[in-house]
Design a protein around this motif. Sequence first.
Motif, PDB file in Angstrom:
ATOM      1  N   ALA A  25      95.918 -29.178  16.639  1.00  0.00           N
ATOM      2  CA  ALA A  25      96.157 -30.587  16.335  1.00  0.00           C
ATOM      3  C   ALA A  25      97.405 -31.069  17.058  1.00  0.00           C
ATOM      4  CB  ALA A  25      96.336 -30.775  14.825  1.00  0.00           C
ATOM      5  N   THR A  26      97.456 -32.374  17.309  1.00  0.00           N
ATOM      6  CA  THR A  26      98.640 -33.007  17.883  1.00  0.00           C
ATOM      7  C   THR A  26      99.026 -34.175  16.974  1.00  0.00           C
ATOM      8  OG1 THR A  26      97.435 -34.631  19.212  1.00  0.00           O
ATOM      9  CG2 THR A  26      97.826 -32.463  20.215  1.00  0.00           C
ATOM     10  N   VAL A  27     100.202 -34.706  17.186  1.00  0.00           N
ATOM     11  CA  VAL A  27     100.650 -35.852  16.397  1.00  0.00           C
ATOM     12  C   VAL A  27      99.699 -37.030  16.601  1.00  0.00           C
ATOM     13  CG1 VAL A  27     102.540 -37.488  16.042  1.00  0.00           C
ATOM     14  CG2 VAL A  27     103.035 -35.074  16.381  1.00  0.00           C
ATOM     15  N   ALA A  28      99.082 -37.126  17.762  1.00  0.00           N
ATOM     16  CA  ALA A  28      98.118 -38.203  18.025  1.00  0.00           C
ATOM     17  C   ALA A  28      96.898 -38.129  17.113  1.00  0.00           C
ATOM     18  CB  ALA A  28      97.690 -38.174  19.483  1.00  0.00           C
ATOM     19  N   ASP A  29      96.651 -36.972  16.499  1.00  0.00           N
ATOM     20  CA  ASP A  29      95.525 -36.803  15.574  1.00  0.00           C
ATOM     21  C   ASP A  29      95.850 -37.287  14.164  1.00  0.00           C
ATOM     22  OD1 ASP A  29      93.828 -35.507  17.477  1.00  0.00           O
ATOM     23  OD2 ASP A  29      94.954 -33.646  17.157  1.00  0.00           O
ATOM     24  N   ALA A  30      97.079 -37.687  13.915  1.00  0.00           N
ATOM     25  CA  ALA A  30      97.505 -38.057  12.559  1.00  0.00           C
ATOM     26  C   ALA A  30      96.629 -39.118  11.904  1.00  0.00           C
ATOM     27  CB  ALA A  30      98.970 -38.487  12.558  1.00  0.00           C
ATOM     28  N   PRO A  31      96.268 -40.209  12.582  1.00  0.00           N
ATOM     29  CA  PRO A  31      95.414 -41.207  11.903  1.00  0.00           C
ATOM     30  C   PRO A  31      94.070 -40.627  11.455  1.00  0.00           C
ATOM     31  CG  PRO A  31      96.415 -42.166  13.858  1.00  0.00           C
ATOM     32  CD  PRO A  31      96.696 -40.682  13.902  1.00  0.00           C
ATOM     33  N   ALA A  32      93.464 -39.811  12.295  1.00  0.00           N
ATOM     34  CA  ALA A  32      92.174 -39.216  11.930  1.00  0.00           C
ATOM     35  C   ALA A  32      92.336 -38.218  10.789  1.00  0.00           C
ATOM     36  CB  ALA A  32      91.553 -38.538  13.146  1.00  0.00           C
ATOM     37  N   HIS A  67     106.992 -24.648  14.663  1.00  0.00           N
ATOM     38  CA  HIS A  67     106.981 -23.285  14.126  1.00  0.00           C
ATOM     39  C   HIS A  67     105.944 -22.441  14.839  1.00  0.00           C
ATOM     40  CE1 HIS A  67     109.702 -24.029  10.762  1.00  0.00           C
ATOM     41  NE2 HIS A  67     109.123 -25.217  10.688  1.00  0.00           N
ATOM     42  N   SER A  68     106.393 -21.383  15.470  1.00  0.00           N
ATOM     43  CA  SER A  68     105.475 -20.511  16.202  1.00  0.00           C
ATOM     44  C   SER A  68     104.549 -19.719  15.279  1.00  0.00           C
ATOM     45  CB  SER A  68     106.256 -19.554  17.099  1.00  0.00           C
ATOM     46  OG  SER A  68     107.091 -18.725  16.316  1.00  0.00           O
ATOM     47  N   ASP A  69     104.903 -19.624  14.002  1.00  0.00           N
ATOM     48  CA  ASP A  69     104.080 -18.873  13.058  1.00  0.00           C
ATOM     49  C   ASP A  69     103.130 -19.765  12.250  1.00  0.00           C
ATOM     50  OD1 ASP A  69     106.079 -20.111  11.616  1.00  0.00           O
ATOM     51  OD2 ASP A  69     106.355 -18.444  10.225  1.00  0.00           O
ATOM     52  N   ALA A  70     103.042 -21.040  12.604  1.00  0.00           N
ATOM     53  CA  ALA A  70     102.148 -21.971  11.907  1.00  0.00           C
ATOM     54  C   ALA A  70     101.200 -22.597  12.913  1.00  0.00           C
ATOM     55  CB  ALA A  70     102.951 -23.064  11.207  1.00  0.00           C
ATOM     56  N   ARG A  71     100.033 -22.960  12.426  1.00  0.00           N
ATOM     57  CA  ARG A  71      99.046 -23.577  13.304  1.00  0.00           C
ATOM     58  C   ARG A  71      98.203 -24.538  12.481  1.00  0.00           C
ATOM     59  NH1 ARG A  71      95.689 -20.047  17.649  1.00  0.00           N
ATOM     60  NH2 ARG A  71      95.659 -21.695  19.215  1.00  0.00           N
ATOM     61  N   LEU A  72      97.928 -25.697  13.042  1.00  0.00           N
ATOM     62  CA  LEU A  72      97.039 -26.675  12.431  1.00  0.00           C
ATOM     63  C   LEU A  72      95.924 -26.931  13.427  1.00  0.00           C
ATOM     64  CD1 LEU A  72      96.415 -28.645  10.104  1.00  0.00           C
ATOM     65  CD2 LEU A  72      97.780 -30.350  11.324  1.00  0.00           C
ATOM     66  N   LEU A  73      94.692 -26.692  12.993  1.00  0.00           N
ATOM     67  CA  LEU A  73      93.541 -26.832  13.871  1.00  0.00           C
ATOM     68  C   LEU A  73      92.697 -28.023  13.460  1.00  0.00           C
ATOM     69  CD1 LEU A  73      92.481 -23.079  13.935  1.00  0.00           C
ATOM     70  CD2 LEU A  73      93.846 -24.295  15.640  1.00  0.00           C
ATOM     71  N   VAL A  74      92.045 -28.627  14.430  1.00  0.00           N
ATOM     72  CA  VAL A  74      91.083 -29.691  14.159  1.00  0.00           C
ATOM     73  C   VAL A  74      89.769 -29.338  14.853  1.00  0.00           C
ATOM     74  CG1 VAL A  74      92.740 -31.556  13.792  1.00  0.00           C
ATOM     75  CG2 VAL A  74      91.938 -31.100  16.102  1.00  0.00           C
ATOM     76  N   ALA A  75      88.679 -29.761  14.241  1.00  0.00           N
ATOM     77  CA  ALA A  75      87.356 -29.662  14.857  1.00  0.00           C
ATOM     78  C   ALA A  75      87.044 -31.026  15.450  1.00  0.00           C
ATOM     79  CB  ALA A  75      86.314 -29.268  13.816  1.00  0.00           C
ATOM     80  N   THR A  99      85.677 -36.183  21.254  1.00  0.00           N
ATOM     81  CA  THR A  99      86.494 -37.382  21.166  1.00  0.00           C
ATOM     82  C   THR A  99      87.009 -37.617  19.753  1.00  0.00           C
ATOM     83  OG1 THR A  99      84.493 -38.718  20.876  1.00  0.00           O
ATOM     84  CG2 THR A  99      85.369 -38.577  23.094  1.00  0.00           C
ATOM     85  N   ASP A 100      86.175 -37.440  18.760  1.00  0.00           N
ATOM     86  CA  ASP A 100      86.557 -37.714  17.378  1.00  0.00           C
ATOM     87  C   ASP A 100      86.908 -36.434  16.626  1.00  0.00           C
ATOM     88  OD1 ASP A 100      86.050 -40.501  17.575  1.00  0.00           O
ATOM     89  OD2 ASP A 100      83.900 -40.120  17.256  1.00  0.00           O
ATOM     90  N   VAL A 101      87.917 -36.534  15.761  1.00  0.00           N
ATOM     91  CA  VAL A 101      88.287 -35.428  14.880  1.00  0.00           C
ATOM     92  C   VAL A 101      87.295 -35.426  13.724  1.00  0.00           C
ATOM     93  CG1 VAL A 101      90.045 -34.476  13.351  1.00  0.00           C
ATOM     94  CG2 VAL A 101      90.705 -35.473  15.543  1.00  0.00           C
ATOM     95  N   LEU A 102      86.609 -34.296  13.535  1.00  0.00           N
ATOM     96  CA  LEU A 102      85.587 -34.169  12.503  1.00  0.00           C
ATOM     97  C   LEU A 102      86.067 -33.399  11.287  1.00  0.00           C
ATOM     98  CD1 LEU A 102      82.673 -33.107  14.878  1.00  0.00           C
ATOM     99  CD2 LEU A 102      83.254 -35.429  14.123  1.00  0.00           C
TER     100      LEU A 102
END
Length: 65
Positions: free
Chosen positions: A14-21, A48-56, A60-63
């Motif tokens: 995920a990126t900060v640009a994904d925040a609205p979705a 944080h290198s030990d944390a990760r947030l993933l999006v599907a 184009t769209d975050v699901l």
Amino acid sequence: MTCTLTAAVAVRDATVADAPAISALLTSLGYPGTEGFVPDKIAALLQHSDARLLVATDGTDVLGV
């Protein structure tokens, strides 16, 4: 029953640009009012290198998150 997939789903960081979705997805799950802090939370996780947030996504769209 036959299921036909019409779009590929990809998983990415995920990126900060994904925040609205992400906020919209959280609202649909019953957690409204996240728009104000989700961008900061994502930015903090990215530091944080030990944390990760993933999006599907479907490309184009975050699901999902």
